[in-house]
Design an enzyme around this catalytic site. Structure first.
Site, PDB file in Angstrom:
ATOM      1  N   LYS A 110       0.517  -1.620  -0.325  1.00 39.19           N
ATOM      2  CA  LYS A 110      -0.124   0.143   0.058  1.00 39.19           C
ATOM      3  C   LYS A 110       0.604   1.023  -0.021  1.00 39.19           C
ATOM      4  O   LYS A 110       0.476   2.211  -0.797  1.00 39.19           O
ATOM      5  CB  LYS A 110      -1.133  -0.098   1.055  1.00 39.19           C
ATOM      6  CG  LYS A 110      -1.660   1.602   1.654  1.00 39.19           C
ATOM      7  CD  LYS A 110      -2.738   1.429   2.877  1.00 39.19           C
ATOM      8  CE  LYS A 110      -1.578   2.050   4.032  1.00 39.19           C
ATOM      9  NZ  LYS A 110      -1.955   3.013   4.193  1.00 39.19           N
ATOM     10  N   ASN A 111       2.359   1.436   1.255  1.00 39.88           N
ATOM     11  CA  ASN A 111       2.627   2.642   0.714  1.00 39.88           C
ATOM     12  C   ASN A 111       3.704   2.500  -0.306  1.00 39.88           C
ATOM     13  O   ASN A 111       4.539   3.123   0.096  1.00 39.88           O
ATOM     14  CB  ASN A 111       3.267   2.539   2.805  1.00 39.88           C
ATOM     15  CG  ASN A 111       2.316   3.071   3.531  1.00 39.88           C
ATOM     16  OD1 ASN A 111       1.594   3.049   3.363  1.00 39.88           O
ATOM     17  ND2 ASN A 111       2.353   3.186   4.959  1.00 39.88           N
ATOM     18  N   CYS A 130      -4.520  12.857  12.204  1.00 40.79           N
ATOM     19  CA  CYS A 130      -5.201  11.344  12.386  1.00 40.79           C
ATOM     20  C   CYS A 130      -4.950  10.753  13.307  1.00 40.79           C
ATOM     21  O   CYS A 130      -4.355  11.452  14.634  1.00 40.79           O
ATOM     22  CB  CYS A 130      -5.527  10.134  11.486  1.00 40.79           C
ATOM     23  SG  CYS A 130      -3.437   9.986  11.104  1.00 40.79           S
ATOM     24  N   ARG A 177       0.812  14.583  12.368  1.00 38.18           N
ATOM     25  CA  ARG A 177       1.263  14.469  11.150  1.00 38.18           C
ATOM     26  C   ARG A 177       1.880  15.356  10.120  1.00 38.18           C
ATOM     27  O   ARG A 177       0.841  16.316   9.059  1.00 38.18           O
ATOM     28  CB  ARG A 177       0.289  13.594   9.714  1.00 38.18           C
ATOM     29  CG  ARG A 177      -0.609  12.691  11.080  1.00 38.18           C
ATOM     30  CD  ARG A 177       0.976  11.533  10.865  1.00 38.18           C
ATOM     31  NE  ARG A 177       0.625  10.686   9.983  1.00 38.18           N
ATOM     32  CZ  ARG A 177       0.497   9.772   9.218  1.00 38.18           C
ATOM     33  NH1 ARG A 177      -1.171   9.346   9.723  1.00 38.18           N
ATOM     34  NH2 ARG A 177       1.343   8.966   7.717  1.00 38.18           N
ATOM     35  N   ASP A 185       4.650   0.524  11.741  1.00 36.97           N
ATOM     36  CA  ASP A 185       3.089  -0.128  11.165  1.00 36.97           C
ATOM     37  C   ASP A 185       3.010  -1.447  12.255  1.00 36.97           C
ATOM     38  O   ASP A 185       1.971  -1.935  11.930  1.00 36.97           O
ATOM     39  CB  ASP A 185       3.740   0.551  10.440  1.00 36.97           C
ATOM     40  CG  ASP A 185       3.595   1.534   9.408  1.00 36.97           C
ATOM     41  OD1 ASP A 185       3.076   1.627   7.753  1.00 36.97           O
ATOM     42  OD2 ASP A 185       2.813   2.493  10.177  1.00 36.97           O
ATOM     43  N   ARG A 187      -8.650  -0.191   4.551  1.00 36.90           N
ATOM     44  CA  ARG A 187      -7.333   1.081   4.125  1.00 36.90           C
ATOM     45  C   ARG A 187      -6.308   0.351   3.324  1.00 36.90           C
ATOM     46  O   ARG A 187      -5.405   0.441   2.597  1.00 36.90           O
ATOM     47  CB  ARG A 187      -7.555   2.080   4.947  1.00 36.90           C
ATOM     48  CG  ARG A 187      -8.781   3.352   5.211  1.00 36.90           C
ATOM     49  CD  ARG A 187      -8.333   4.261   6.278  1.00 36.90           C
ATOM     50  NE  ARG A 187      -6.379   4.721   5.865  1.00 36.90           N
ATOM     51  CZ  ARG A 187      -5.865   5.467   5.637  1.00 36.90           C
ATOM     52  NH1 ARG A 187      -5.706   5.997   7.324  1.00 36.90           N
ATOM     53  NH2 ARG A 187      -4.752   5.930   5.717  1.00 36.90           N
TER      54      ARG A 187
HETATM   55  C1  EPZ Z   1       4.583   6.747   6.194  1.00 38.65           C
HETATM   56  O1  EPZ Z   1       3.892   7.586   7.048  1.00 38.65           O
HETATM   57  C2  EPZ Z   1       3.214   5.768   6.469  1.00 38.65           C
HETATM   58  N1  EPZ Z   1       2.731   6.370   5.290  1.00 38.65           N
HETATM   59  C3  EPZ Z   1       2.669   5.132   7.528  1.00 38.65           C
HETATM   60  O2  EPZ Z   1       2.121   4.337   7.489  1.00 38.65           O
HETATM   61  C4  EPZ Z   1       4.008   4.877   8.144  1.00 38.65           C
HETATM   62  O3  EPZ Z   1       3.751   4.775   9.700  1.00 38.65           O
HETATM   63  C5  EPZ Z   1       5.202   6.684   8.581  1.00 38.65           C
HETATM   64  O4  EPZ Z   1       4.749   6.166   6.882  1.00 38.65           O
HETATM   65  C6  EPZ Z   1       6.185   6.591   9.243  1.00 38.65           C
HETATM   66  O5  EPZ Z   1       7.200   4.799   8.966  1.00 38.65           O
HETATM   67  C7  EPZ Z   1       2.564   5.908   4.277  1.00 38.65           C
HETATM   68  O6  EPZ Z   1       3.836   5.586   3.398  1.00 38.65           O
HETATM   69  C8  EPZ Z   1       1.199   6.535   2.981  1.00 38.65           C
HETATM   70  P1  EPZ Z   1       6.824  10.390   8.500  1.00 38.65           P
HETATM   71  P2  EPZ Z   1       4.040   9.634   6.932  1.00 38.65           P
HETATM   72  O7  EPZ Z   1       6.573  11.901   7.654  1.00 38.65           O
HETATM   73  O8  EPZ Z   1       5.317   9.481   5.285  1.00 38.65           O
HETATM   74  C9  EPZ Z   1       7.228  12.847  11.916  1.00 38.65           C
HETATM   75  C10 EPZ Z   1       0.479   2.927   7.621  1.00 38.65           C
HETATM   76  O9  EPZ Z   1      -0.722   2.465   8.637  1.00 38.65           O
HETATM   77  N2  EPZ Z   1       6.924  14.249  11.386  1.00 38.65           N
HETATM   78  O10 EPZ Z   1       7.822   9.363   8.281  1.00 38.65           O
HETATM   79  O11 EPZ Z   1       3.203  10.319   6.987  1.00 38.65           O
HETATM   80  C11 EPZ Z   1       5.670  12.780  12.222  1.00 38.65           C
HETATM   81  O12 EPZ Z   1       4.980  13.664  12.837  1.00 38.65           O
HETATM   82  C12 EPZ Z   1       0.735   4.588   7.645  1.00 38.65           C
HETATM   83  O13 EPZ Z   1       0.213   2.777   6.412  1.00 38.65           O
HETATM   84  C13 EPZ Z   1       7.872  15.630  11.017  1.00 38.65           C
HETATM   85  O14 EPZ Z   1       8.017  15.841  12.806  1.00 38.65           O
HETATM   86  O15 EPZ Z   1       5.509   9.678   8.142  1.00 38.65           O
HETATM   87  C14 EPZ Z   1       6.103  11.172  12.423  1.00 38.65           C
HETATM   88  O16 EPZ Z   1       6.220  11.843  13.802  1.00 38.65           O
HETATM   89  C15 EPZ Z   1       0.298   5.170   8.764  1.00 38.65           C
HETATM   90  N3  EPZ Z   1       7.631  16.789  10.213  1.00 38.65           N
HETATM   91  C16 EPZ Z   1       7.183  10.924  11.717  1.00 38.65           C
HETATM   92  O17 EPZ Z   1       8.388  12.275  11.859  1.00 38.65           O
HETATM   93  C17 EPZ Z   1       7.524  15.909   8.504  1.00 38.65           C
HETATM   94  O18 EPZ Z   1       7.239  17.447   7.823  1.00 38.65           O
HETATM   95  C18 EPZ Z   1       7.066   9.869  10.835  1.00 38.65           C
HETATM   96  O19 EPZ Z   1       6.568  10.398  10.361  1.00 38.65           O
HETATM   97  C19 EPZ Z   1       6.739  15.170   8.675  1.00 38.65           C
HETATM   98  C20 EPZ Z   1       7.284  13.978   8.964  1.00 38.65           C
END
Ligand code: EPZ
Length: 433
Positions: free
Chosen positions: A34-35, A128, A133, A319, A411
């Site tokens: 998915k991701n 969410c 996020r 995850d 999802r």
């Molecule tokens: C991706 O989300 C995945 N989603 C998530 O999967 C996964 O949990 C996550 O990466 C971490 O591996 C998709 O790929 C569609 P991040 P993403 O930006 O890109 C912080 C699932 O269940 N952060 O790596 O949104 C953020 O708050 C989903 O399949 C900042 O601080 O994750 C979080 O604490 C859930 N500033 C951490 O980084 C930013 O500008 C990781 O977020 C961006 C993120």
């Protein structure tokens, strides 16, 4: 507030009915990731040629992403396991809020739209259940590539000033190795004028898969899967016919289904390098794992407590934190789980406690004292992976578990109950009543 139902009562919302305590046996096929699929779909915006993606999972998030792309003027042809996209006719519109609000991955459109057309307006993805996020890193990086970005009334507006409206390659350092920010900036840089480096980049396999697609489209990307990624921008990118990697999070969830029911299961395809931290934790917990080059066979009889802390790849993936907690709720001894990625991703603890799990939390840490048996109960998954965790707990519990919150489960899991039923689980979906 969860609807409290006696097990004999039918839940009022769509739910899975699971009769636990059964051994599983056989082989389960893993769907496409998915991701990865979501970001690869957005990459179609980088070209005016056809993009064909194979090994696509059948998920509501994929459907949602398709609707968002079509709202931008992308044409789509969906088939069994594949999708064909063409973005030659994209308009200047921005995806409508009601489509974006439910799907965070819609934000993946901003990078390629900006790179291809010089302008992009995308509603801010909502927070969410698991956290705020933020998209600070995405915005900072786009500005480093020459974009002017403003956020007003919940919409992120980006424009490339000057002649040609083309982004300019540059140096980007991410404060945190954000998966989404890394992917957004890789796509933006792929059509920028000059070379871009992204330091402290995310190293997840899905990032590497996106690099593979950009290269297949004629792009130049080096270092994906390491903390420093270099992209040399091209004038244009051509189409591609590309296979999505297997879903490592679904694979990990299915391995845990074998472990929690103390069964022997083969999960295929499974790329061990995509799940290193999870495989070593399963072995530390007493499971036996055998890779055969395509798939992996897990067998478990006694499961011991282990400690884990979620981290960016190659660390333990956030995850799989909730699904792994279900296993540890039935392990011998006391485990400690620390959720260090998202600020609010322990909501499944309350639901596991309803099933008899002995868990105490302190901030973002959970202390899990294994119990001999969980007991079936009506429970609700609060997010995608928490819902999967409840399904796993139901497989092991004595009695019947009704798992609500299927809108979350669907999802990210492609026909999970069919896959589990095919190896002996007693699990049925009730859509209403
Ligand atoms: C991706 O989300 C995945 N989603 C998530 O999967 C996964 O949990 C996550 O990466 C971490 O591996 C998709 O790929 C569609 P991040 P993403 O930006 O890109 C912080 C699932 O269940 N952060 O790596 O949104 C953020 O708050 C989903 O399949 C900042 O601080 O994750 C979080 O604490 C859930 N500033 C951490 O980084 C930013 O500008 C990781 O977020 C961006 C993120």
């Amino acid at each position: 507030m969860n609807v409290i139902l006696a097990p004999s009562q039918k839940a009022l919302t769509p739910h899975l009915e699971i009769r636990g305590g059964r051994r599983l046996e056989g082989e389960i096929r893993v769907s496409g990731a998915k991701n990865s699929a979501l970001v690869l779909m957005a990459a179609c915006l980088l070209s005016s040629d056809d993009l064909k993606l194979r090994n696509m999972p059948a998920l509501s998030d994929i459907q949602g992403m398709g609707e968002i792309l079509e709202s931008l003027g992308v044409t789509m042809n969906r088939g069994e396991g594949f999708v064909e996209l063409n973005a030659s006719g994209i308009n200047q519109s921005s995806p409508p809020y009601e489509l974006v609000n439910g799907l965070r991955a819609s934000f993946f459109c901003i990078g390629p739209l900006l790179a291809r057309t010089g302008v992009a307006r995308v509603p801010l993805p909502g927070g969410c259940q698991i956290g705020a996020r933020p998209v600070v890193e995405h915005v900072k990086g786009l500005k480093a590539l020459g974009a002017q970005v403003t956020i007003e009334h919940g919409v992120v507006s980006a424009v490339v000033p000057g002649r040609g409206h083309r982004l300019t390659g540059g140096k980007i350092h991410l404060d945190c190795p954000s998966v989404g920010a890394t992917e957004t900036l890789m796509m933006a840089a792929a059509l920028a004028d000059g070379e871009t480096t992204i330091d402290n980049a995310a190293q997840e396999p899905e990032v590497v898969d996106l690099a593979g697609l950009i290269i297949a489209m004629g792009g130049k990307v080096r270092g994906a899967g390491t903390p420093t990624i270099t992209i040399v921008g091209m004038e244009r990118l051509h189409g591609a016919d590309y296979m999505v990697i297997p879903d490592r999070i679904e694979a990990g969830t299915l391995l845990l289904a074998g472990a929690i029911t103390r069964s022997k299961l083969r999960i295929t395809p499974l790329i061990p390098e995509h799940l290193g931290a999870v495989l070593s934790k399963l072995e530390e917990a007493g499971c036996t794992l055998e890779s055969d080059g395509i798939g992996m066979t897990i067998s478990a009889d006694r499961v011991r407590a282990v400690d884990l802390r979620t981290q960016p790849f190659p660390g333990f993936p956030t995850d799989l934190q909730a699904p792994f907690m279900s296993l540890l709720a039935t392990a011998e001894g006391t485990s400690v789980i620390t959720e260090a990625i998202f600020e609010n991703r322990l909501q499944h603890v309350a639901e596991l406690q309803r099933m008899g799990a002995a868990i105490r939390t302190q901030g973002n840490t959970a202390f899990i004292e294994g119990v001999p048996f969980l007991s079936g109960a009506p429970v609700t998954g609060s997010d995608l992976r928490a819902s999967a965790a409840m399904v796993l707990a139901g497989l092991a519990a004595e009695g019947t578990t009704l798992v609500q919150g299927l809108q979350h489960l669907d999802r990210g899991y492609d026909r999970l109950e069919e896959k589990l039923r095919s190896v002996g689980a007693s699990i049925a979906r009730h859509d209403v009543g």
